[in-house]
Motif scaffolding. Structure first.
Motif, mmCIF file in Angstrom:
data_model
loop_
_atom_site.group_PDB
_atom_site.id
_atom_site.type_symbol
_atom_site.label_atom_id
_atom_site.label_comp_id
_atom_site.label_asym_id
_atom_site.label_seq_id
_atom_site.Cartn_x
_atom_site.Cartn_y
_atom_site.Cartn_z
ATOM 1 N N ASN A 189 39.306 44.953 62.456
ATOM 2 C CA ASN A 189 38.637 45.484 61.273
ATOM 3 C C ASN A 189 39.532 45.188 60.072
ATOM 4 O O ASN A 189 40.612 45.753 59.944
ATOM 5 C CB ASN A 189 38.399 46.993 61.423
ATOM 6 N N ASP A 190 39.091 44.267 59.243
ATOM 7 C CA ASP A 190 39.879 43.782 58.110
ATOM 8 C C ASP A 190 39.633 44.711 56.914
ATOM 9 O O ASP A 190 38.650 44.573 56.196
ATOM 10 C CB ASP A 190 39.457 42.346 57.803
ATOM 11 N N ILE A 191 40.543 45.665 56.696
ATOM 12 C CA ILE A 191 40.371 46.649 55.634
ATOM 13 C C ILE A 191 40.754 46.029 54.291
ATOM 14 O O ILE A 191 41.742 45.299 54.179
ATOM 15 C CB ILE A 191 41.241 47.899 55.906
ATOM 16 N N THR A 192 39.959 46.321 53.265
ATOM 17 C CA THR A 192 40.149 45.713 51.953
ATOM 18 C C THR A 192 40.042 46.766 50.855
ATOM 19 O O THR A 192 39.100 47.557 50.844
ATOM 20 C CB THR A 192 39.078 44.630 51.696
ATOM 21 N N THR A 193 40.994 46.749 49.939
ATOM 22 C CA THR A 193 40.944 47.615 48.759
ATOM 23 C C THR A 193 40.281 46.833 47.635
ATOM 24 O O THR A 193 40.874 45.927 47.055
ATOM 25 C CB THR A 193 42.359 48.068 48.353
ATOM 26 N N ARG A 194 39.025 47.169 47.352
ATOM 27 C CA ARG A 194 38.189 46.322 46.502
ATOM 28 C C ARG A 194 38.691 46.184 45.072
ATOM 29 O O ARG A 194 38.577 45.104 44.479
ATOM 30 C CB ARG A 194 36.756 46.873 46.498
ATOM 31 N N ASP A 195 39.232 47.243 44.487
ATOM 32 C CA ASP A 195 39.619 47.133 43.081
ATOM 33 C C ASP A 195 40.940 46.393 42.883
ATOM 34 O O ASP A 195 41.395 46.221 41.754
ATOM 35 C CB ASP A 195 39.663 48.501 42.399
ATOM 36 N N LEU A 196 41.541 45.926 43.982
ATOM 37 C CA LEU A 196 42.753 45.123 43.873
ATOM 38 C C LEU A 196 42.516 43.648 44.204
ATOM 39 O O LEU A 196 43.443 42.844 44.153
ATOM 40 C CB LEU A 196 43.847 45.674 44.794
ATOM 41 N N PHE A 198 40.828 41.311 42.591
ATOM 42 C CA PHE A 198 40.990 40.427 41.432
ATOM 43 C C PHE A 198 41.997 41.032 40.459
ATOM 44 O O PHE A 198 41.931 42.218 40.132
ATOM 45 C CB PHE A 198 39.648 40.210 40.727
ATOM 46 N N ARG A 199 42.919 40.203 39.996
ATOM 47 C CA ARG A 199 43.932 40.654 39.049
ATOM 48 C C ARG A 199 43.294 41.029 37.713
ATOM 49 O O ARG A 199 42.438 40.318 37.204
ATOM 50 C CB ARG A 199 44.976 39.558 38.817
ATOM 51 N N LYS A 200 43.721 42.168 37.179
ATOM 52 C CA LYS A 200 43.205 42.606 35.887
ATOM 53 C C LYS A 200 44.128 42.206 34.740
ATOM 54 O O LYS A 200 43.690 42.083 33.602
ATOM 55 C CB LYS A 200 43.017 44.125 35.897
ATOM 56 N N ASP A 201 45.419 42.005 35.054
ATOM 57 C CA ASP A 201 46.369 41.688 33.992
ATOM 58 C C ASP A 201 46.296 40.223 33.563
ATOM 59 O O ASP A 201 46.664 39.866 32.451
ATOM 60 C CB ASP A 201 47.799 42.034 34.424
ATOM 61 N N MET A 202 45.813 39.358 34.468
ATOM 62 C CA MET A 202 45.648 37.940 34.151
ATOM 63 C C MET A 202 44.568 37.372 35.061
ATOM 64 O O MET A 202 44.824 36.922 36.169
ATOM 65 C CB MET A 202 46.968 37.183 34.340
ATOM 66 N N TYR A 210 47.153 39.703 48.844
ATOM 67 C CA TYR A 210 48.308 40.453 49.346
ATOM 68 C C TYR A 210 48.126 41.947 49.096
ATOM 69 O O TYR A 210 48.198 42.759 50.018
ATOM 70 C CB TYR A 210 49.601 39.963 48.689
ATOM 71 N N ARG A 211 47.872 42.334 47.859
ATOM 72 C CA ARG A 211 47.740 43.760 47.559
ATOM 73 C C ARG A 211 46.442 44.341 48.095
ATOM 74 O O ARG A 211 46.397 45.510 48.476
ATOM 75 C CB ARG A 211 47.798 43.983 46.045
ATOM 76 N N ALA A 212 45.388 43.540 48.153
ATOM 77 C CA ALA A 212 44.079 44.069 48.534
ATOM 78 C C ALA A 212 43.929 44.288 50.033
ATOM 79 O O ALA A 212 43.118 45.116 50.462
ATOM 80 C CB ALA A 212 42.978 43.132 48.043
#
Length: 320
Positions: A189-196, A198-202, A210-212
């Motif tokens: 089960n590949d868990i994903t943090t959706r709001d991470l 796509f980068r928001k700073d650039m 990596y972060r998501a």
């Protein structure tokens, strides 16, 4: 744990003992420890490099040191050194995503958008290549470990996937030879943090896998490693329930790129090593689709036909 939807004569497992984690053989409703002498190899990955399934088949019917499955705490059945993931690989899932984007401005009807998207997917299958990215093997855990939902987000999502377990090392192998490098299959089960994602700073940087996708425990795996000879990966039902409600229900027959294409494609860049995991992508029905994300107390029940069932319990991270 449960072994529902598992019918193979035997499978490999790893289970917890007072001294740590041991490799075991599951046959029916019982488990026996496997020593290096039993395997004819120093450990799991050494065995998978040249798996002797006949050797394990003989052990599955003898009078060894068997324990009832109910008395055993199974954990992740694999020890990968590398973990590769496949994106956008379920045809119908990708079509629906494209349709959602194309119909927002009203220039196309849903039927027109679906036909356009289907043509794109069919052309991609004919002439394109799989899309890979990498995950951290440290995130692989068993479903005996609760999934701790990091406090920095409220949009953690599920993606149930068929996972290939590599056997003999694969480096620049052809599609015709690729299945000879597959030792078996398991569930991830590949868990994903959706709001991470796509980068928001650039925004020009694009995705941040990596972060998501790589928080602790974000790859619940298993509970079984089922040998490849017992699995036809071309048409397996993939099903995830959240608190008893069906969220994902699809077939691997909808994969754009099949198992040989994935193994061959992934092996062109870096050798795939015995025991490595290659995830095949996730079908429609994740939390982003339902606008419902994981919460404290949720229970995910993920099953793939022939590979058993994993039950992952979610807990909120304690904020200190």
């Amino acid at each position: 744990m449960t072994i529902e939807r598992f019918e193979a004569p035997f499978a490999l497992v790893r289970f917890r003992t007072g001294a740590g984690v041991r490799l075991g053989l599951l046959a029916g409703e019982r488990v026996r420890p496997l020593s290096s002498d039993d395997l004819g190899a120093a450990g799991l990955n050494d065995f998978l490099a040249a798996p002797d399934w006949d050797r394990l088949s003989a052990l599955a019917t003898d009078d060894g040191e068997w324990m009832p499955l109910a008395d055993v705490a199974l954990t992740a059945p694999v020890e990968p050194r590398q973990l590769l993931q496949t994106g956008a690989n379920y045809r119908q899932h990708v079509i629906e995503l494209v349709v959602a984007g194309l119909t927002q401005d009203g220039t196309r009807t849903p039927d027109q958008a679906r036909s356009f998207a289907a043509d794109i997917m069919d052309e991609r299958k004919r002439t394109g290549e799989p899309y890979f990215f990498i995950g951290l093997p440290a995130g692989v855990v068993g479903d005996d470990v609760p999934l701790v939902l990091p406090s920095y987000s409220k949009v953690h999502d599920w993606e149930l996937e068929l996972a290939i377990v590599i056997g003999r090392e694969a480096f620049r192998v052809s599609r015709e030879d690729a299945l000879g490098h597959v030792a078996g299959y398991t569930i991830v089960n590949d868990i994903t943090t959706r709001d991470l994602v796509f980068r928001k700073d650039m925004k020009e940087i694009g995705t941040d896998w990596y972060r998501a996708k790589n928080a602790p425990g974000f790859f619940p795996a298993g509970p079984l490693l089922v040998p490849a000879p017992f699995v036809d990966p071309s048409d397996l039902n993939v099903r995830l329930e959240l608190n008893g409600e069906v969220m994902q229900d699809a077939s691997t027959s909808d994969l754009l790129f099949d198992i040989p294409a994935l193994v061959s494609g992934a092996s062109q860049t870096m050798p795939l090593l015995p025991g490595d995991l290659l995830l095949t992508g996730s079908p429609a029905g994740n939390g982003q689709h339902w606008k419902r994300f994981l919460r404290d107390g949720d229970v995910m029940t993920g099953s793939i036909e022939g590979l058993g069932t994993q039950v992952v319990r979610c807990v909120a991270e304690e904020v200190r």
